[in-house]
Motif scaffolding. Structure first.
Motif, PDB file in Angstrom:
ATOM      1  N   UNK A 414       0.895  -1.054   0.077  1.00  0.00           N
ATOM      2  CA  UNK A 414       0.113  -0.091   0.074  1.00  0.00           C
ATOM      3  C   UNK A 414       0.739   1.413   0.056  1.00  0.00           C
ATOM      4  N   UNK A 415       1.802   1.408   0.932  1.00  0.00           N
ATOM      5  CA  UNK A 415       2.901   2.368   0.915  1.00  0.00           C
ATOM      6  C   UNK A 415       3.680   2.423  -0.201  1.00  0.00           C
ATOM      7  N   UNK A 416       3.767   1.364  -0.933  1.00  0.00           N
ATOM      8  CA  UNK A 416       4.867   1.223  -2.191  1.00  0.00           C
ATOM      9  C   UNK A 416       3.963   2.287  -3.338  1.00  0.00           C
ATOM     10  N   UNK A 417       2.740   1.892  -3.514  1.00  0.00           N
ATOM     11  CA  UNK A 417       1.886   2.537  -4.401  1.00  0.00           C
ATOM     12  C   UNK A 417       1.785   4.168  -4.156  1.00  0.00           C
ATOM     13  N   UNK A 418       1.540   4.440  -2.994  1.00  0.00           N
ATOM     14  CA  UNK A 418       1.619   5.772  -2.610  1.00  0.00           C
ATOM     15  C   UNK A 418       2.978   6.567  -2.454  1.00  0.00           C
ATOM     16  N   UNK A 419       4.072   5.785  -2.863  1.00  0.00           N
ATOM     17  CA  UNK A 419       5.395   6.243  -2.970  1.00  0.00           C
ATOM     18  C   UNK A 419       5.727   6.793  -1.758  1.00  0.00           C
ATOM     19  N   UNK A 420       5.524   6.201  -0.589  1.00  0.00           N
ATOM     20  CA  UNK A 420       6.237   6.189   0.628  1.00  0.00           C
ATOM     21  C   UNK A 420       7.249   5.379   1.011  1.00  0.00           C
ATOM     22  N   UNK A 421       7.451   4.465   0.251  1.00  0.00           N
ATOM     23  CA  UNK A 421       8.426   3.547   0.517  1.00  0.00           C
ATOM     24  C   UNK A 421       9.052   3.031  -0.786  1.00  0.00           C
ATOM     25  N   UNK A 422      10.368   2.710  -0.885  1.00  0.00           N
ATOM     26  CA  UNK A 422      10.902   2.325  -2.240  1.00  0.00           C
ATOM     27  C   UNK A 422      11.110   0.702  -2.038  1.00  0.00           C
ATOM     28  N   UNK A 423      11.584   0.225  -3.178  1.00  0.00           N
ATOM     29  CA  UNK A 423      12.028  -1.126  -3.108  1.00  0.00           C
ATOM     30  C   UNK A 423      12.817  -1.535  -2.076  1.00  0.00           C
ATOM     31  N   UNK A 424      13.896  -0.768  -1.748  1.00  0.00           N
ATOM     32  CA  UNK A 424      15.039  -1.127  -0.883  1.00  0.00           C
ATOM     33  C   UNK A 424      14.379  -1.088   0.650  1.00  0.00           C
ATOM     34  N   UNK A 425      13.391  -0.361   0.854  1.00  0.00           N
ATOM     35  CA  UNK A 425      12.620  -0.183   2.173  1.00  0.00           C
ATOM     36  C   UNK A 425      11.953  -1.247   2.276  1.00  0.00           C
ATOM     37  N   UNK A 426      11.252  -2.042   1.273  1.00  0.00           N
ATOM     38  CA  UNK A 426      10.340  -3.223   1.217  1.00  0.00           C
ATOM     39  C   UNK A 426      11.357  -4.207   1.677  1.00  0.00           C
ATOM     40  N   UNK A 427      12.505  -4.494   0.852  1.00  0.00           N
ATOM     41  CA  UNK A 427      13.406  -5.391   1.049  1.00  0.00           C
ATOM     42  C   UNK A 427      13.953  -5.300   2.437  1.00  0.00           C
ATOM     43  N   UNK A 428      14.516  -4.276   3.013  1.00  0.00           N
ATOM     44  CA  UNK A 428      14.994  -4.409   4.125  1.00  0.00           C
ATOM     45  C   UNK A 428      14.124  -4.645   5.213  1.00  0.00           C
ATOM     46  N   UNK A 429      12.727  -4.274   5.134  1.00  0.00           N
ATOM     47  CA  UNK A 429      11.624  -4.507   6.175  1.00  0.00           C
ATOM     48  C   UNK A 429      11.230  -6.135   6.254  1.00  0.00           C
ATOM     49  N   UNK A 430      11.033  -6.547   4.948  1.00  0.00           N
ATOM     50  CA  UNK A 430      10.635  -8.058   4.846  1.00  0.00           C
ATOM     51  C   UNK A 430      11.863  -8.848   5.229  1.00  0.00           C
ATOM     52  N   UNK A 431      13.028  -8.548   5.005  1.00  0.00           N
ATOM     53  CA  UNK A 431      14.237  -9.416   5.776  1.00  0.00           C
ATOM     54  C   UNK A 431      14.057  -9.397   6.936  1.00  0.00           C
ATOM     55  N   UNK A 432      13.888  -8.019   7.571  1.00  0.00           N
ATOM     56  CA  UNK A 432      13.824  -8.088   9.040  1.00  0.00           C
ATOM     57  C   UNK A 432      12.638  -8.810   9.793  1.00  0.00           C
ATOM     58  N   UNK A 433      11.843  -8.836   9.110  1.00  0.00           N
ATOM     59  CA  UNK A 433      10.376  -9.670   9.968  1.00  0.00           C
ATOM     60  C   UNK A 433      10.852 -11.013   9.657  1.00  0.00           C
ATOM     61  N   UNK A 434      11.200 -11.372   8.422  1.00  0.00           N
ATOM     62  CA  UNK A 434      11.553 -12.994   8.346  1.00  0.00           C
ATOM     63  C   UNK A 434      12.529 -13.290   9.396  1.00  0.00           C
ATOM     64  N   UNK A 435      13.675 -12.457   9.552  1.00  0.00           N
ATOM     65  CA  UNK A 435      14.500 -12.795  10.737  1.00  0.00           C
ATOM     66  C   UNK A 435      14.081 -13.306  12.039  1.00  0.00           C
ATOM     67  N   UNK A 436      13.188 -12.172  12.274  1.00  0.00           N
ATOM     68  CA  UNK A 436      12.759 -11.998  13.698  1.00  0.00           C
ATOM     69  C   UNK A 436      11.780 -13.181  13.777  1.00  0.00           C
ATOM     70  N   UNK A 437      10.949 -13.436  13.060  1.00  0.00           N
ATOM     71  CA  UNK A 437       9.991 -14.844  12.931  1.00  0.00           C
ATOM     72  C   UNK A 437      10.615 -16.096  13.151  1.00  0.00           C
ATOM     73  N   UNK A 438      11.648 -16.338  12.103  1.00  0.00           N
ATOM     74  CA  UNK A 438      12.389 -17.339  12.287  1.00  0.00           C
ATOM     75  C   UNK A 438      13.175 -17.688  13.534  1.00  0.00           C
ATOM     76  N   UNK A 439      13.755 -16.428  14.233  1.00  0.00           N
ATOM     77  CA  UNK A 439      14.563 -16.627  15.511  1.00  0.00           C
ATOM     78  C   UNK A 439      13.546 -16.959  16.597  1.00  0.00           C
ATOM     79  N   UNK A 440      12.451 -16.499  16.407  1.00  0.00           N
ATOM     80  CA  UNK A 440      11.490 -16.609  17.633  1.00  0.00           C
ATOM     81  C   UNK A 440      10.735 -17.952  17.554  1.00  0.00           C
ATOM     82  N   UNK A 441      10.870 -18.703  16.703  1.00  0.00           N
ATOM     83  CA  UNK A 441      10.310 -20.179  16.753  1.00  0.00           C
ATOM     84  C   UNK A 441      11.518 -20.898  17.396  1.00  0.00           C
TER      85      UNK A 441
END
Length: 441
Positions: A414-441
């Motif tokens: 949603x934010x990407x369409x509104x140009x509030x985030x870039x591709x790099x922002x999305x990549x960094x955020x999703x990498x972080x959420x993935x790492x957090x989820x894996x480490x908490x299991x």
């Protein structure tokens, strides 16, 4: 003397009827604490036995598709009649159907606070997380399991156990308006360049290529589900394994933005003012040629335009047509809480979802794919169309992503369409959420 004898016979018959009633549990779910009372009374005036007072049971059912509220309420009414007639249990069902955007968060809050519904829907990909947390009961021995198609059964298994009853087994991609395609001499594109050419041709004809409905974040997330699924399955088959090991990044699959950018650049106006209901109406009315939305929306679309002909096609992710594949998934499934206070009746309802006699009509009305041997209804044209890709080997299994990644993707797009985030922002955020989820299991 005769009066005494008649009274004695009446009481004897009453006792016999009570014994038969209390011993007939039906359905293979066990008697437990939910069988009806076996202490009927005799009528002193007529000598006829009266039926035992029904046992009252309330079930809490949580489902994530409010568009099917009427269908499930009607089906549950049938179950209540059946349970009363066969087991003398008076069931009331508290059905909760929040918006799909909010359902997962509400459910997780309920489960973690100890306020679990008896039955609830979840995506089949989330089964491992919920099962490990102790929120999902093992359903392996239930009667419905033997009715499922083998391939469908595998989608709801975890650690060798059947953890849920599948509801929506899907072969899906984007939807397209067959009339608009025919009027413009188009067939479903098999490469990105073909999709670009189709979009240009439609724009020249005054037709919007893609419907955008971003008011509800789960809808734009579907673009990533298809683009990532096709990209990973065709070019990076070990990407998820590497991500789980901390050895990969969304930067490795940055090409997923190629199809997402193409869709966003050729979409309808004001997407944040359009949700699922309005989007379905707009698509049904010919407002756009394509919509990245699943065939689960068929009922909503056809309610607006019953004569509409739409198809299902795989989303191109590269210029190699072999990479253009359909997604195979069991999305919504129904789980039982191990903490249910009325487990026996909840299991009765769960198994009734695949009732030999009644479930075909339900699944046909919902326009879901058949998932069991008891389903005898004729499938819809879009199901056959998607199945052709499967039969040709042009399909992949829905990716199983860590908990939280899909929700974060939805917000970011949603934010990407509104140009509030870039591709790099999305990549960094999703990498972080993935790492957090894996480490908490």
């Amino acid at each position: 003397m005769k009066r005494a004898l008649h009274l004695l016979l009446a009481l004897t018959m009453t006792a016999a009827l009570a014994a038969c009633s209390s011993g007939n549990n039906g359905g293979g779910t066990g008697s437990g604490n939910n069988t009806a009372s076996s202490s009927p009374t005799a009528s002193e005036t007529t000598g006829e036995a009266t039926k035992a007072t029904p046992k009252k049971v309330e079930l809490k059912v949580f489902m994530s598709f409010p568009r099917f509220k009427d269908q499930f309420e009607n089906y549950f009414a049938q179950f209540k009649e059946k349970e009363l007639a066969e087991k003398n249990i008076d069931v009331s069902i508290q059905l909760e159907m929040p918006n799909a955007d909010q359902a997962k968060q509400i459910l997780q809050s309920r489960l973690s606070s100890g306020d679990a519904p008896d039955l609830y829907t979840l995506h089949a990909n989330d089964i491992p997380t919920y099962f490990d947390a102790g929120y999902v009961a093992d359903l392996t021995g239930q009667p419905f399991v033997g009715k499922l198609y083998e391939a469908v059964t595998e989608t709801v298994k975890y650690d060798g156990k059947v953890a849920a009853l599948p509801l929506e087994s899907l072969s899906w991609g984007y939807l397209y308006n067959k009339k608009i395609f025919a009027d413009n001499g188009l067939t479903p594109p098999q490469t990105l360049d073909e999709m670009k050419a189709a979009a240009e041709k439609l724009q020249s004809a005054g037709v919007k290529p893609f419907l955008l409905a971003f008011q509800e974040s789960w809808i734009p997330q579907l673009m990533m589900a298809l683009s990532l699924g096709g990209t990973v399955s065709s070019a990076h088959p070990d990407w998820i394994e590497k991500m789980n090991a901390g050895e990969a990044s969304y930067a490795d699959v940055r090409s997923v933005f190629d199809s997402i950018d193409l869709i966003m650049a050729n979409g309808t106006d004001k997407p944040f003012e359009t949700g699922n209901e309005a989007g379905s109406a707009e698509f049904a009315s010919g407002g756009a040629a394509m919509w990245v939305q699943g065939p689960w929306n068929a009922e909503t679309i056809l309610k607006v335009n019953p004569s509409m002909e739409f198809g299902v096609a795989p989303l191109p992710v590269s210029n190699n047509p072999e990479d253009t594949m359909i997604n195979l998934a069991t999305s919504t499934s129904l789980a039982l809480s191990p903490k249910s206070a009325n487990k026996e009746v909840a299991l009765d309802l769960l198994n009734y979802i695949l009732d030999d006699k009644d479930s075909s009509a339900l699944f046909e009305e919902l326009k879901f794919n058949p998932i069991a041997t008891v389903h005898t209804y004729e499938v819809f044209p879009w199901v056959n169309e998607a199945s052709e890709y499967v039969s040709k080997g042009k399909a992949y299994l829905d990716l199983k992503l860590p908990n939280g990644v899909t929700d974060e993707t939805a917000k970011l797009l949603q934010s990407y369409y509104a140009k509030d985030v870039t591709q790099d922002d999305i990549i960094a955020s999703l990498d972080k959420v993935w790492r957090t989820s894996v480490s908490s299991n």
